[in-house]
Design a protein around this motif. Structure first.
Motif, mmCIF file in Angstrom:
data_model
loop_
_atom_site.group_PDB
_atom_site.id
_atom_site.type_symbol
_atom_site.label_atom_id
_atom_site.label_comp_id
_atom_site.label_asym_id
_atom_site.label_seq_id
_atom_site.Cartn_x
_atom_site.Cartn_y
_atom_site.Cartn_z
ATOM 1 N N SER A 90 -56.636 51.487 -8.382
ATOM 2 C CA SER A 90 -56.203 51.729 -6.999
ATOM 3 C C SER A 90 -54.732 52.129 -6.937
ATOM 4 C CB SER A 90 -56.474 50.514 -6.118
ATOM 5 O OG SER A 90 -55.594 49.462 -6.423
ATOM 6 N N TYR A 91 -53.894 51.546 -7.774
ATOM 7 C CA TYR A 91 -52.480 51.932 -7.800
ATOM 8 C C TYR A 91 -52.310 53.359 -8.325
ATOM 9 C CZ TYR A 91 -51.058 47.125 -6.812
ATOM 10 O OH TYR A 91 -50.859 45.904 -6.233
ATOM 11 N N LYS A 92 -53.100 53.732 -9.323
ATOM 12 C CA LYS A 92 -53.032 55.095 -9.855
ATOM 13 C C LYS A 92 -53.440 56.101 -8.781
ATOM 14 C CE LYS A 92 -52.063 56.700 -13.185
ATOM 15 N NZ LYS A 92 -50.737 57.211 -13.527
ATOM 16 N N GLU A 93 -54.458 55.758 -7.997
ATOM 17 C CA GLU A 93 -54.909 56.658 -6.930
ATOM 18 C C GLU A 93 -53.847 56.842 -5.862
ATOM 19 O OE1 GLU A 93 -58.538 54.850 -5.675
ATOM 20 O OE2 GLU A 93 -59.637 55.529 -7.450
ATOM 21 N N ARG A 94 -52.983 55.847 -5.676
ATOM 22 C CA ARG A 94 -51.892 55.954 -4.699
ATOM 23 C C ARG A 94 -50.693 56.722 -5.240
ATOM 24 N NH1 ARG A 94 -51.332 49.804 -2.900
ATOM 25 N NH2 ARG A 94 -53.527 49.336 -3.112
ATOM 26 N N GLY A 95 -50.726 57.100 -6.509
ATOM 27 C CA GLY A 95 -49.650 57.894 -7.082
ATOM 28 C C GLY A 95 -48.469 57.104 -7.604
ATOM 29 N N LEU A 96 -48.641 55.807 -7.789
ATOM 30 C CA LEU A 96 -47.555 54.982 -8.322
ATOM 31 C C LEU A 96 -47.501 55.075 -9.848
ATOM 32 C CD1 LEU A 96 -48.082 51.747 -6.226
ATOM 33 C CD2 LEU A 96 -46.169 53.319 -6.043
ATOM 34 N N THR A 97 -46.336 54.835 -10.397
ATOM 35 C CA THR A 97 -46.213 54.657 -11.839
ATOM 36 C C THR A 97 -46.762 53.268 -12.144
ATOM 37 O OG1 THR A 97 -44.234 56.033 -11.940
ATOM 38 C CG2 THR A 97 -44.594 54.520 -13.759
ATOM 39 N N VAL A 98 -47.779 53.207 -13.009
ATOM 40 C CA VAL A 98 -48.452 51.945 -13.295
ATOM 41 C C VAL A 98 -48.183 51.542 -14.740
ATOM 42 C CG1 VAL A 98 -50.658 50.732 -13.396
ATOM 43 C CG2 VAL A 98 -50.266 52.436 -11.617
ATOM 44 N N ILE A 99 -47.610 50.354 -14.883
ATOM 45 C CA ILE A 99 -47.357 49.749 -16.188
ATOM 46 C C ILE A 99 -48.261 48.534 -16.288
ATOM 47 C CG2 ILE A 99 -45.607 48.735 -17.695
ATOM 48 C CD1 ILE A 99 -44.936 51.609 -16.900
ATOM 49 N N ILE A 100 -48.974 48.404 -17.400
ATOM 50 C CA ILE A 100 -49.811 47.216 -17.579
ATOM 51 C C ILE A 100 -49.120 46.249 -18.528
ATOM 52 C CG2 ILE A 100 -52.007 48.361 -17.100
ATOM 53 C CD1 ILE A 100 -52.477 48.235 -20.216
ATOM 54 N N LYS A 101 -49.389 44.981 -18.295
ATOM 55 C CA LYS A 101 -48.912 43.923 -19.180
ATOM 56 C C LYS A 101 -50.153 43.161 -19.624
ATOM 57 C CE LYS A 101 -45.347 40.428 -19.213
ATOM 58 N NZ LYS A 101 -44.336 39.810 -18.348
ATOM 59 N N PRO A 102 -50.747 43.568 -20.762
ATOM 60 C CA PRO A 102 -52.018 42.962 -21.168
ATOM 61 C C PRO A 102 -51.839 41.579 -21.784
ATOM 62 C CG PRO A 102 -51.353 44.650 -22.734
ATOM 63 C CD PRO A 102 -50.329 44.639 -21.634
ATOM 64 N N PHE A 103 -52.778 40.713 -21.450
ATOM 65 C CA PHE A 103 -52.816 39.380 -22.036
ATOM 66 C C PHE A 103 -54.112 39.151 -22.797
ATOM 67 C CE2 PHE A 103 -49.659 38.905 -18.737
ATOM 68 C CZ PHE A 103 -48.693 38.128 -19.347
ATOM 69 N N VAL A 104 -55.058 40.108 -22.685
ATOM 70 C CA VAL A 104 -56.354 40.021 -23.349
ATOM 71 C C VAL A 104 -56.583 41.321 -24.107
ATOM 72 C CG1 VAL A 104 -58.835 39.706 -23.000
ATOM 73 C CG2 VAL A 104 -57.218 38.573 -21.480
ATOM 74 N N LYS A 105 -56.863 41.219 -25.406
ATOM 75 C CA LYS A 105 -57.047 42.410 -26.237
ATOM 76 C C LYS A 105 -58.157 43.312 -25.722
ATOM 77 C CE LYS A 105 -55.573 40.765 -30.740
ATOM 78 N NZ LYS A 105 -55.989 40.538 -32.124
ATOM 79 N N SER A 106 -59.277 42.728 -25.346
ATOM 80 C CA SER A 106 -60.456 43.514 -24.988
ATOM 81 C C SER A 106 -60.247 44.361 -23.730
ATOM 82 C CB SER A 106 -61.662 42.602 -24.810
ATOM 83 O OG SER A 106 -61.412 41.662 -23.777
ATOM 84 N N LEU A 107 -59.348 43.952 -22.852
ATOM 85 C CA LEU A 107 -59.127 44.710 -21.618
ATOM 86 C C LEU A 107 -58.054 45.787 -21.762
ATOM 87 C CD1 LEU A 107 -59.306 41.849 -18.976
ATOM 88 C CD2 LEU A 107 -61.061 43.517 -19.552
ATOM 89 N N THR A 108 -57.318 45.770 -22.854
ATOM 90 C CA THR A 108 -56.243 46.745 -23.026
ATOM 91 C C THR A 108 -56.789 48.165 -23.071
ATOM 92 O OG1 THR A 108 -54.980 45.097 -24.253
ATOM 93 C CG2 THR A 108 -54.265 47.381 -24.445
ATOM 94 N N LYS A 109 -57.822 48.403 -23.855
ATOM 95 C CA LYS A 109 -58.391 49.752 -23.962
ATOM 96 C C LYS A 109 -58.956 50.218 -22.624
ATOM 97 C CE LYS A 109 -61.510 52.732 -26.577
ATOM 98 N NZ LYS A 109 -61.484 53.704 -25.536
ATOM 99 N N ARG A 110 -59.626 49.334 -21.906
ATOM 100 C CA ARG A 110 -60.184 49.710 -20.598
ATOM 101 C C ARG A 110 -59.082 50.116 -19.636
ATOM 102 N NH1 ARG A 110 -64.036 46.587 -18.005
ATOM 103 N NH2 ARG A 110 -64.086 48.407 -16.677
ATOM 104 N N ALA A 111 -57.959 49.394 -19.665
ATOM 105 C CA ALA A 111 -56.833 49.739 -18.796
ATOM 106 C C ALA A 111 -56.203 51.059 -19.218
ATOM 107 C CB ALA A 111 -55.795 48.623 -18.804
#
Length: 183
Positions: A56-77
């Motif tokens: 949803s943040y990407k659709e709004r045109g924001l710069t999106v930085i992720i801070k992963p805490f779970v390995k399995s979700l990093t690739k999906r993000a």
């Protein structure tokens, strides 16, 4: 007149904008919970629901930085198309060779949150760039004036940790510009 634009990729308090703008040409305000104007958002990725917030943040045109805490979700993000990955002392342990290869494959900058990192984390992330990560970005991520990092202080920190001066220059001046261009 400055020939090189100086970018501070992350501050968390809008009251600090005037301070940072004295020393930086571009300052990005990070504020997920704040209403109003913001330039970027950092999403802590702990659950599946966080991936939908990233979208949803990407659709709004924001710069999106992720801070992963779970390995399995990093690739999906990363599949969603994030602009960078943030690392500090709390999540540096999830990054091993496989995760670092994934970051190189997606060509995303790695941002080090200086307000939440110890010196060993900063040095380790900077050393990743020799084999895995192209762009390392040092971000103040300050919420009060005591957490202010001048760009020359960032250079001094990196060189005191044993990072080559040319690499330190790249991390402080060039990599944040690439973060802006990914938008």
């Amino acid at each position: 007149m400055r020939l090189l634009r100086v970018v501070e990729p992350c501050i968390r308090n809008p009251h600090l904008l005037t301070l940072f703008r004295k020393f930086y040409d571009v300052v990005l305000l990070d504020s997920e919970g704040l209403k109003g104007t913001r330039d970027r958002v950092t999403v802590n990725v702990r659950r599946e629901d966080d991936i939908y917030r990233v979208k949803s943040y990407k659709e709004r045109g924001l710069t999106v930085i992720i801070k992963p805490f779970v390995k399995s979700l990093t690739k999906r993000a990363l599949d969603v198309g994030v602009d960078g990955v943030q690392v500090d002392s709390r999540n540096v342990d999830i990054f091993r060779k496989g995760q670092l290869n994934l970051l190189r494959q997606y060509d995303v900058p790695v941002e080090v949150d200086l307000s939440g990192s110890d010196f060993s984390t900063v040095r380790n992330v900077a050393l990743w760039s020799t084999r895995f990560v192209v762009d390392v970005v040092l971000a103040s991520c300050s919420s009060d004036p005591s957490q202010f990092w001048h760009h020359l202080s960032k250079l001094a920190l990196l060189t005191s940790l044993g990072i080559e001066e040319s690499d330190a220059f790249h991390y402080v001046y060039i990599s944040p510009l690439r973060l802006l261009k990914k938008k």
